[in-house]
Design an enzyme around this catalytic site. Structure first.
Site, short mmCIF file in Angstrom:
data_model
loop_
_atom_site.label_atom_id
_atom_site.label_comp_id
_atom_site.label_asym_id
_atom_site.label_seq_id
_atom_site.Cartn_x
_atom_site.Cartn_y
_atom_site.Cartn_z
N ASN A 153 0.81 -1.23 0.00
CA ASN A 153 0.00 0.00 0.00
C ASN A 153 0.84 1.28 0.00
O ASN A 153 0.42 2.30 -0.53
CB ASN A 153 -1.01 0.00 1.15
CG ASN A 153 -0.38 -0.17 2.51
OD1 ASN A 153 0.71 -0.71 2.63
ND2 ASN A 153 -1.05 0.30 3.54
N GLU A 251 3.60 -3.62 12.63
CA GLU A 251 2.66 -2.53 12.33
C GLU A 251 1.50 -3.20 11.62
O GLU A 251 1.59 -3.50 10.43
CB GLU A 251 3.31 -1.48 11.41
CG GLU A 251 4.51 -0.79 12.00
CD GLU A 251 4.17 0.10 13.18
OE1 GLU A 251 2.98 0.40 13.38
OE2 GLU A 251 5.08 0.47 13.92
N1 NAD Z 1 -0.95 -2.55 7.78
C1 NAD Z 1 -0.81 -2.31 6.48
O1 NAD Z 1 -0.26 -1.28 6.10
C2 NAD Z 1 -1.31 -3.33 5.48
C3 NAD Z 1 -0.83 -3.32 4.18
C4 NAD Z 1 -1.29 -4.27 3.27
C5 NAD Z 1 -2.25 -5.19 3.67
N2 NAD Z 1 -2.70 -5.14 4.93
C6 NAD Z 1 -3.73 -6.07 5.41
O2 NAD Z 1 -3.68 -7.28 4.70
C7 NAD Z 1 -4.98 -7.64 4.30
C8 NAD Z 1 -4.96 -8.47 3.10
O3 NAD Z 1 -4.10 -7.96 2.09
P1 NAD Z 1 -3.81 -8.90 0.86
O4 NAD Z 1 -5.12 -9.18 0.17
O5 NAD Z 1 -2.72 -8.35 0.01
O6 NAD Z 1 -3.39 -10.21 1.58
P2 NAD Z 1 -2.05 -10.85 2.02
O7 NAD Z 1 -2.20 -11.23 3.45
O8 NAD Z 1 -1.76 -11.88 1.02
O9 NAD Z 1 -0.87 -9.76 1.88
C9 NAD Z 1 -0.69 -8.63 2.71
C10 NAD Z 1 0.80 -8.33 2.79
O10 NAD Z 1 1.42 -9.26 3.67
C11 NAD Z 1 2.44 -10.00 3.00
N3 NAD Z 1 2.42 -11.37 3.51
C12 NAD Z 1 1.38 -12.23 3.46
N4 NAD Z 1 1.71 -13.39 4.05
C13 NAD Z 1 2.98 -13.24 4.49
C14 NAD Z 1 3.89 -14.09 5.20
N5 NAD Z 1 3.55 -15.32 5.62
N6 NAD Z 1 5.13 -13.61 5.47
C15 NAD Z 1 5.49 -12.37 5.10
N7 NAD Z 1 4.68 -11.53 4.44
C16 NAD Z 1 3.45 -11.96 4.15
C17 NAD Z 1 2.14 -9.89 1.53
O11 NAD Z 1 3.30 -10.02 0.74
C18 NAD Z 1 1.52 -8.49 1.45
O12 NAD Z 1 2.50 -7.52 1.33
C19 NAD Z 1 -5.68 -6.32 4.12
O13 NAD Z 1 -7.05 -6.46 4.23
C20 NAD Z 1 -5.10 -5.50 5.22
O14 NAD Z 1 -5.85 -5.71 6.40
C21 NAD Z 1 -2.27 -4.25 5.85
O1 LIG Z 2 1.12 8.61 4.08
S1 LIG Z 2 1.16 8.46 5.51
O2 LIG Z 2 0.04 9.20 6.15
O3 LIG Z 2 2.44 8.88 6.06
C1 LIG Z 2 0.95 6.78 5.92
C2 LIG Z 2 -0.04 6.39 6.78
C3 LIG Z 2 -0.19 5.05 7.08
C4 LIG Z 2 0.67 4.12 6.53
C5 LIG Z 2 0.52 2.65 6.88
O4 LIG Z 2 -0.52 2.05 6.16
C6 LIG Z 2 1.66 4.51 5.69
C7 LIG Z 2 1.81 5.87 5.37
#
Ligand code: NAD
Ligand SMILES: O=S(=O)(O)c1ccc(CO)cc1
Length: 480
Positions: A153, A251
C-alpha cells in the site's frame, strides 16, 4: 523513466537471474503485465542472510556521524529522483501520481530524521553504589541483522521507515517488499547503496512471502523481524520470532473510528474525512472507517458524504485528473464485495457504491454504508478499501464506547471545537495515534504504532530508532 528491469540485491550483486522463478508485476489500473520479478530460491535467501551478517559487522563499525551522512545522501538521492520513483510507484500500485510524489518526498524526510537521530542515540552514566567502580554506563547498540517485510500500500514510505531506522541504528537489513510493488523499493535500495551503504548491509529479496519470511526468521543470522501487514500474518510472524526470542516489531491493521461531535465544524470535518477516507483508495492502515455522527445531524452528514463520494473521479493514477486509483490487486475487489454483501444481508443500508467498476483495472466504487450491525464483517474486520461506515450516536459516552469496542487500536480521530471535549477524547480513545480535528497523525518526527492487536512497537520518531537497538550496561572497575 518507464518501469525498470527488476533485480534482487543479494550479497552485493544485483541479480536478474535467480533460482526461484519469476512472477509478473501487474499495473492495477490496466491489468497489464509491466515487468517480470525474479524470485529468490532458498540458497539465495541463505546468501542474503549471510551477507547481512557480514554487512552488520562493517556497518556497525562506522561512526554515528558517518552513518548519518550516508543516510542523508540517500535521502538526497531519493529527492533528486522523486518524479521517476513516483511514476514507478503509480505504475505498480495505482495511486494518483500526486500521492506517489508526496509519499516519495516524505520517505526522504523520514530517512533524514532517522539519520539525525543516529547522532542522538544517547546513553547515560549512573553513579556507582559500591566502592571500586569507576563508571556504570547504559548504552544502546544495534540489535543486529534485520529481516524487514513491507506490504504494497505504501511501496516507498514503509520500506523507508524500516530501512532508515535500522540503518541509522547500525543494523544491516534483508528487506522483502511486496511482490506486487517491488520496483519502488528496488529504487530506494539503489539510492542507499549509491550513497555509500556497504553492499552487504542491504539485501533485497522477493519470493513466496510465507517461505521467505519463514526462512529468514528461522535463520540464525537474523536478530530482529519487522513486519507491516495484516493482524493475521503479524501474529504468525510474531509467534515465529518469539520461538527464537528474536525482537519483533509489528505494524498491523486498524479500524479507525471518527467521532464527529455536535459542536464540530461540519463542512471542515466532512472535507477532511472524505480526503482521508478515499486517499490511496482506503488502503491505509490508519484510514478512517467508522464515522460516529450525532443522530440529530446524521442525515446532514450522510447526504453530504454520499454526494462527495459519488463525485470522486476514478482512473489511472498517471492521469492528473484522477482522484482515486484502483485497488492494488484482484483479491482486494473480491474482498470488498464480500464486505458489502455481508453488511447488506445483515440489514445495513448501502447509501452509494458497493460494486466493481466495469472497466479494465481493479476499480471499486467509493462505498458508503449506514447503520451496519455490530456483528457485520465491516464492523469487525479492516476492510482496507474505499468503504466508509456511518453510524448515528446519542451520547458522547456511547460513541467513545463504540469507538473503543474493537480489538484494534491504531488510529482514532474526532472533530470538536471544544477544548475540554478534545482533551477528554484524547484521553479516552484507545489507540496509538489520536488526531483531533485532523487526520495527519503519520509524521516523520512522531512515533507511529498501534495498541491492542494493531501492533507492537513503533516506527518513526525517536522511538522508531530505539526498536533497532539493545540496551547494554557497561561497568568498569578499578584495576586491582
Ligand atoms: N498494515 C498495512 O499497512 C497493510 C498493508 C497491506 C495489507 N494489509 C492487510 O492485509 C490484508 C490483506 O491484504 P492482501 O489481500 O494483500 O493479503 P495478504 O495477506 O496476502 O498480503 C498482505 C501483505 O502481507 C504480505 N504477507 C502475506 N503473508 C505473508 C507471510 N507469511 N510472510 C510475510 N509476508 C506476508 C504480503 O506479501 C503483502 O504484502 C488487508 O485487508 C489489510 O488488512 C495491511
Ligand atoms: O502517508 S502516511 O500518512 O504517512 C501513511 C499512513 C499510514 C501508513 C501505513 O498504512 C503509511 C503511510
Amino acid at each position: 523513466m518507464d518501469y525498470p528491469e527488476l533485480a534482487l540485491h543479494i550479497a552485493g550483486q544485483w541479480r536478474t537471474q535467480t533460482a526461484g522463478g519469476r512472477r509478473a508485476v501487474v499495473n492495477p489500473a490496466t491489468e497489464e503485465t509491466i515487468a517480470q520479478l525474479p524470485l529468490a530460491g532458498r540458497d539465495e535467501l541463505a546468501e542474503a542472510a549471510a551477507s547481512a551478517r557480514r554487512g552488520f559487522v562493517q556497518w556497525r563499525g562506522k561512526s554515528a556521524l558517518e552513518r548519518c551522512n550516508i543516510l542523508r545522501t540517500a535521502a538526497q538521492n531519493i529527492r533528486e529522483q522523486a518524479k521517476a520513483i513516483a511514476h514507478v510507484l503509480t505504475l505498480e500500485q495505482g495511486k494518483p501520481l500526486a500521492e506517489s510524489l508526496r509519499e516519495v518526498t516524505l520517505s526522504a524526510d523520514i530517512i533524514d530524521f532517522q539519520a539525525e537521530e543516529a547522532k542522538r542515540l544517547y546513553g547515560r552514566l549512573v553513579p556507582p553504589r559500591v566502592e571500586g567502580i569507576l563508571s556504570q554506563s547504559v548504552m544502546r547498540q544495534p540489535v543486529g541483522p534485520v529481516a524487514a517485510f513491507t506490504p504494497w500500500n505504501f511501496p516507498a514510505n514503509l520500506p523507508a521507515r524500516k530501512l532508515a531506522s535500522a540503518l541509522a541504528a547500525g543494523c544491516s537489513v534483508v528487506i522483502k517488499p511486496a511482490e506486487e510493488t517491488p520496483g519502488t523499493c528496488m529504487l530506494l535500495v539503489r539510492a542507499f547503496l549509491d550513497a555509500g551503504v556497504p553492499p552487504d548491509a542491504l539485501n533485497m529479496v522477493c519470493g513466496d512471502p510465507a517461505e521467505v519470511s519463514s526462512f529468514l526468521i528461522d535463520h540464525p543470522a537474523i536478530a530482529k523481524v519487522s513486519f507491516t501487514g495484516s493482524v493475521a500474518v503479524g501474529k504468525l510472524l510474531g509467534e515465529q520470532a518469539a520461538r527464537h526470542v528474536k525482537r519483533f516489531t509489528g505494524e498491523l491493521g486498524g479500524h479507525a473510528p471518527v467521532i464527529v461531535c455536535d459542536d464540530a465544524d461540519f463542512p471542515f470535518a466532512l472535507k477532511q474525512s472524505l480526503a482521508a477516507k478515499f486517499r490511496n483508495a482506503g488502503q491505509v492502515c490508519a484510514s478512517p472507517i467508522r464515522f460516529y455522527v450525532p443522530r440529530a445531524r446524521f442525515g446532514e452528514w450522510s447526504d453530504a458524504f454520499v454526494q462527495a463520494a459519488r463525485a470522486l473521479r476514478l482512473g489511472d493514477g498517471t492521469d492528473p485528473a484522477t482522484q482515486m486509483g484502483p485497488l492494488a490487486h484482484a483479491r482486494r475487489i473480491e474482498d470488498m464485495q464480500r464486505f458489502v454483501d455481508d453488511a447488506v444481508e445483515r440489514g445495513a443500508q448501502l447509501l452509494c457504491g458497493g460494486h466493481r467498476v466495469q472497466r479494465p483495472g481493479f476499480f471499486f466504487e467509493p462505498t458508503v454504508i449506514a447503520n451496519a450491525p455490530t456483528d457485520s464483517r465491516v464492523m469487525r474486520q479492516e476492510p482496507f478499501g474505499p468503504i466508509a461506515v456511518l453510524q448515528p450516536y446519542d451520547t458522547l459516552d456511547e460513541a467513545i464506547a463504540q469507538a473503543n469496542a474493537l480489538p484494534y487500536g491504531l488510529g482514532a480521530y474526532a472533530f470538536t471545537r471544544d477544548l475540554h471535549t478534545a482533551h477528554r477524547l484524547g484521553d479516552a480513545l484507545e489507540a496509538g495515534m489520536v488526531g483531533i480535528n485532523h487526520f495527519g497523525v503519520s509524521q516523520p518526527e512522531m512515533p507511529f504504532g498501534g495498541w491492542k492487536e494493531s501492533g507492537i512497537g513503533q516506527e518513526m520518531g525517536a522511538e522508531g530508532l530505539l526498536h533497532y537497538t539493545e540496551v547494554k550496561t557497561l561497568t568498569v572497575g578499578v584495576p586491582s
